[in-house]
Design a protein around this motif. Structure first.
Motif, PDB file in Angstrom:
ATOM      1  N   ALA A 172       7.016   5.758 -10.138  1.00 38.39           N
ATOM      2  CA  ALA A 172       7.989   4.643 -10.610  1.00 38.39           C
ATOM      3  C   ALA A 172       9.441   4.971 -10.383  1.00 38.39           C
ATOM      4  CB  ALA A 172       7.409   4.184 -11.902  1.00 38.39           C
ATOM      5  N   ASP A 173       9.913   6.117 -10.870  1.00 39.52           N
ATOM      6  CA  ASP A 173      11.396   6.356 -11.020  1.00 39.52           C
ATOM      7  C   ASP A 173      11.938   6.376  -9.338  1.00 39.52           C
ATOM      8  OD1 ASP A 173      10.968   6.641 -13.638  1.00 39.52           O
ATOM      9  OD2 ASP A 173      11.209   8.993 -13.498  1.00 39.52           O
ATOM     10  N   ASN A 174      11.065   6.777  -8.311  1.00 41.02           N
ATOM     11  CA  ASN A 174      11.547   6.816  -7.093  1.00 41.02           C
ATOM     12  C   ASN A 174      11.543   5.228  -6.544  1.00 41.02           C
ATOM     13  OD1 ASN A 174      11.678   9.414  -7.339  1.00 41.02           O
ATOM     14  ND2 ASN A 174       9.943   9.691  -5.799  1.00 41.02           N
ATOM     15  N   LEU A 175      10.646   4.602  -6.863  1.00 40.91           N
ATOM     16  CA  LEU A 175      10.389   3.191  -6.571  1.00 40.91           C
ATOM     17  C   LEU A 175      11.594   2.244  -7.000  1.00 40.91           C
ATOM     18  CD1 LEU A 175       7.613   0.909  -5.868  1.00 40.91           C
ATOM     19  CD2 LEU A 175       9.317   0.117  -7.369  1.00 40.91           C
ATOM     20  N   LEU A 176      11.944   2.656  -8.352  1.00 39.21           N
ATOM     21  CA  LEU A 176      12.945   1.728  -9.058  1.00 39.21           C
ATOM     22  C   LEU A 176      14.350   2.305  -8.416  1.00 39.21           C
ATOM     23  CD1 LEU A 176      12.059   2.282 -12.787  1.00 39.21           C
ATOM     24  CD2 LEU A 176      11.944   0.054 -11.677  1.00 39.21           C
ATOM     25  N   LEU A 210      11.615  -4.827   3.213  1.00 41.19           N
ATOM     26  CA  LEU A 210      11.021  -3.679   2.427  1.00 41.19           C
ATOM     27  C   LEU A 210      11.583  -3.820   1.193  1.00 41.19           C
ATOM     28  CD1 LEU A 210       8.863  -1.558   2.307  1.00 41.19           C
ATOM     29  CD2 LEU A 210      10.543   0.064   3.179  1.00 41.19           C
ATOM     30  N   GLY A 211      13.097  -4.124   1.139  1.00 42.76           N
ATOM     31  CA  GLY A 211      13.997  -4.134  -0.077  1.00 42.76           C
ATOM     32  C   GLY A 211      13.477  -5.178  -0.967  1.00 42.76           C
ATOM     33  N   GLU A 264       0.832  -1.205  -0.134  1.00 48.34           N
ATOM     34  CA  GLU A 264       0.001   0.123  -0.138  1.00 48.34           C
ATOM     35  C   GLU A 264       0.739   1.364   0.117  1.00 48.34           C
ATOM     36  OE1 GLU A 264      -3.002   0.074   3.014  1.00 48.34           O
ATOM     37  OE2 GLU A 264      -3.854  -1.947   2.177  1.00 48.34           O
ATOM     38  N   LEU A 265       1.901   1.259   0.913  1.00 45.74           N
ATOM     39  CA  LEU A 265       2.913   2.642   0.830  1.00 45.74           C
ATOM     40  C   LEU A 265       3.805   2.409  -0.536  1.00 45.74           C
ATOM     41  CD1 LEU A 265       4.422   4.703   2.172  1.00 45.74           C
ATOM     42  CD2 LEU A 265       5.901   2.837   3.225  1.00 45.74           C
ATOM     43  N   LEU A 266       4.125   1.342  -1.020  1.00 44.23           N
ATOM     44  CA  LEU A 266       5.070   1.230  -2.104  1.00 44.23           C
ATOM     45  C   LEU A 266       4.425   1.708  -3.456  1.00 44.23           C
ATOM     46  CD1 LEU A 266       7.209  -1.980  -1.259  1.00 44.23           C
ATOM     47  CD2 LEU A 266       7.521   0.275  -0.721  1.00 44.23           C
ATOM     48  N   LEU A 267       3.120   1.105  -3.471  1.00 39.46           N
ATOM     49  CA  LEU A 267       2.197   1.362  -4.859  1.00 39.46           C
ATOM     50  C   LEU A 267       2.023   3.209  -4.822  1.00 39.46           C
ATOM     51  CD1 LEU A 267      -0.120  -1.483  -4.545  1.00 39.46           C
ATOM     52  CD2 LEU A 267       1.335  -1.034  -6.494  1.00 39.46           C
ATOM     53  N   THR A 268       2.119   3.720  -3.951  1.00 39.21           N
ATOM     54  CA  THR A 268       1.856   5.339  -3.989  1.00 39.21           C
ATOM     55  C   THR A 268       3.048   5.984  -4.433  1.00 39.21           C
ATOM     56  OG1 THR A 268       2.497   5.569  -1.655  1.00 39.21           O
ATOM     57  CG2 THR A 268       0.225   5.024  -2.115  1.00 39.21           C
ATOM     58  N   ALA A 315       9.284  -3.407  -8.211  1.00 44.02           N
ATOM     59  CA  ALA A 315      10.377  -2.863  -9.608  1.00 44.02           C
ATOM     60  C   ALA A 315      10.193  -3.818 -10.554  1.00 44.02           C
ATOM     61  CB  ALA A 315      11.563  -2.559  -8.781  1.00 44.02           C
ATOM     62  N   ALA A 316      10.389  -5.106 -10.471  1.00 42.01           N
ATOM     63  CA  ALA A 316      10.477  -6.152 -11.790  1.00 42.01           C
ATOM     64  C   ALA A 316       9.410  -5.889 -12.223  1.00 42.01           C
ATOM     65  CB  ALA A 316      11.093  -7.537 -10.936  1.00 42.01           C
ATOM     66  N   ALA A 317       8.167  -5.995 -11.588  1.00 35.59           N
ATOM     67  CA  ALA A 317       6.801  -6.000 -12.163  1.00 35.59           C
ATOM     68  C   ALA A 317       6.693  -4.636 -13.177  1.00 35.59           C
ATOM     69  CB  ALA A 317       5.796  -5.919 -11.254  1.00 35.59           C
ATOM     70  N   TYR A 318       7.314  -3.656 -12.727  1.00 34.88           N
ATOM     71  CA  TYR A 318       7.284  -2.357 -13.430  1.00 34.88           C
ATOM     72  C   TYR A 318       8.016  -2.740 -14.738  1.00 34.88           C
ATOM     73  CZ  TYR A 318       4.991   0.669  -9.898  1.00 34.88           C
ATOM     74  OH  TYR A 318       4.133   1.023  -8.919  1.00 34.88           O
ATOM     75  N   ARG A 319       9.201  -3.099 -14.436  1.00 29.93           N
ATOM     76  CA  ARG A 319      10.039  -3.358 -15.895  1.00 29.93           C
ATOM     77  C   ARG A 319       9.547  -4.301 -16.625  1.00 29.93           C
ATOM     78  NH1 ARG A 319      14.253  -3.714 -11.371  1.00 29.93           N
ATOM     79  NH2 ARG A 319      15.199  -1.691 -11.196  1.00 29.93           N
ATOM     80  N   ASN A 320       8.918  -5.161 -16.455  1.00 27.24           N
ATOM     81  CA  ASN A 320       8.204  -5.974 -17.429  1.00 27.24           C
ATOM     82  C   ASN A 320       7.180  -5.729 -17.907  1.00 27.24           C
ATOM     83  OD1 ASN A 320      10.338  -7.858 -16.766  1.00 27.24           O
ATOM     84  ND2 ASN A 320       9.262  -8.815 -15.018  1.00 27.24           N
TER      85      ASN A 320
END
Length: 416
Positions: A313-317, A389-390, A306-310, A397-402
């Motif tokens: 994308a650049d910050n999360l990666l 958390l990492g 819930e925290l990570l999805l907010t 991040a892997a899901a975003y890249r795919n």
């Protein structure tokens, strides 16, 4: 000439001395006459529940009635039912419903067929007028809903006033909740977008015993339902709505389409509906990216995601590049899987060993290697938090890249 559906049904029933009913294209009951001693279990169930069981509905449709252009005889779909005369109700080239006569033992004469055809034409005119009014009202409500979740505060404020003016919900004491639906796949699949809208609209048709309202909005591959109740929907009801929606979509796309759904939190003011909307589509996005969360994800049950999805994308990666985890990956992917299982199980050695199907001694050996390679101590809260958390960051991040194309991970959109 009668222009009320119930009057049309009652008039035909009295003339023919037979039970008459009219269903919509999904076989939900619209009007039914009194009984003439010819009712069967299917008729009684339809009148009581305003619909029939999905399995029976499929058996009826399997006889091809949606393609009929005139009255025809429908074989009894189940043993407890009788044969029926079915007259498709059409107007302006549209299939608007079905008119039914029950076979009471004597065969249907040409008189019955002619009367059914004439009444079906009259009912078609009534239903077509209703459809026109419904579509205009639906378009107005849908426009208000999209403005209600706009990023522009002034637009949202006006939408709140507009929705109140429609008087669709009581002025006080209503709780609101959003179910968000995202279609996965190519943006150009127009037929699936149509199937999505149809499925959401059907799922939003509340059971007659349900007190409340449901409004829908759809735009290409995204759609959503706004539920308004005195009391928030129970979990079972939400599950049933989501199941109806996905089943209908699968039927319309022959199983080739794929949906993910997100359920937002409950809010108690119209002006806060945008919050539930945002949560619903964040949850839906999580379900699309992390299969273990879906296909129906609920806000409030997503844990750290819930925290990570907010996060943008650049910050999360960037944040997913955790040196300690990179060191483990260089050592062995087996260690990463072991660490994730250990942390997901809150450090429970017995449960983790059973999940990984390894001996406890093997697990202890791996944990020592993890500490040595990562430079972290698993008995320190901060180190465990960093690693856990990492791992979740890396998965997202892997899901975003795919993903085939970049998309807004926060699930919000503007309709200005």
């Amino acid at each position: 000439m009668a222009d009320d559906l119930q009057e049309i049904v009652d008039d035909l029933a009295e003339r023919l001395q037979r039970s008459v009913a009219i269903d919509d294209p999904s076989l939900r009951l619209l009007a039914a006459s009194r009984h003439f001693g010819d009712e069967d279990e299917l008729r009684v169930s339809s009148v009581l529940n305003r619909s029939i069981e999905p399995e029976i509905r499929e058996l009826v449709f399997a006889q091809g009635i949606a393609q009929w252009t005139g009255p025809g005889k429908l074989a009894a779909p189940v043993e407890q039912a009788r044969h029926r005369l079915c007259a498709p109700i059409r107007c302006a080239g549209l299939l608007l419903g079905y008119l039914w006569l029950i076979d009471s033992g004597s065969s249907f004469s040409e008189r019955h067929r002619k009367a059914a055809r004439e009444v079906a034409d009259r009912a078609g005119a009534v239903l077509y007028r209703r459809l026109v009014v419904h579509e205009r009202t639906k378009a107005r409500h849908e426009a208000i809903l999209w403005e209600l979740v706009s990023t522009d505060r002034a637009v949202r404020s006006q939408a709140v006033d507009d929705l109140r003016a429609e008087q669709l919900f009581p002025s006080e004491g209503v709780r609101f909740q959003i179910i968000g639906v995202q279609r996965l796949g190519p943006d150009g699949a127009a037929s699936e977008d149509v199937a999505l809208e149809s499925a959401v609209e059907e799922a939003g048709n509340l059971h007659p015993t349900t007190t409340g309202s449901a409004l829908m909005a759809a735009n290409r591959s995204r759609a959503w339902l706004l539920l308004g109740r005195r009391k928030p929907p129970a979990r079972q009801e939400l599950d049933e709505i989501c199941a109806r929606l996905t089943e209908r979509f699968a039927r319309l796309t022959d199983g080739s389409g794929r949906l993910v759904l997100g359920i937002g939190g409950v809010v108690d003011r119209i002006g806060h509906i945008a919050d539930s909307y945002r949560q619903a589509f964040l949850a839906a996005r999580g379900a699309a990216l992390i299969p273990s969360l879906g296909p129906v994800a609920r806000w409030g049950e997503l844990g750290p995601y819930e925290l990570l999805l907010t996060m943008p994308a650049d910050n999360l990666l960037a944040a997913s590049e955790v040196p300690a985890l990179r060191a483990l990956e260089n050592g062995s992917t087996e260690l990463l899987a072991t660490l994730e299982a250990y942390l997901d199980n809150a450090g429970d050695v017995a449960r983790t060993a059973a999940q990984l199907t390894v001996h406890r001694a093997t697990l202890y050996h791996r944990l020592k290697r993890i500490e040595r390679l990562s430079g972290c101590a698993l008995n320190r809260g901060e180190d465990r938090l960093t690693l856990h958390l990492g791992l979740k960051l890396r998965a997202l991040a892997a899901a975003y890249r795919n993903e085939p194309a970049a998309a807004d991970p926060r699930g919000m959109r503007s309709v200005s």
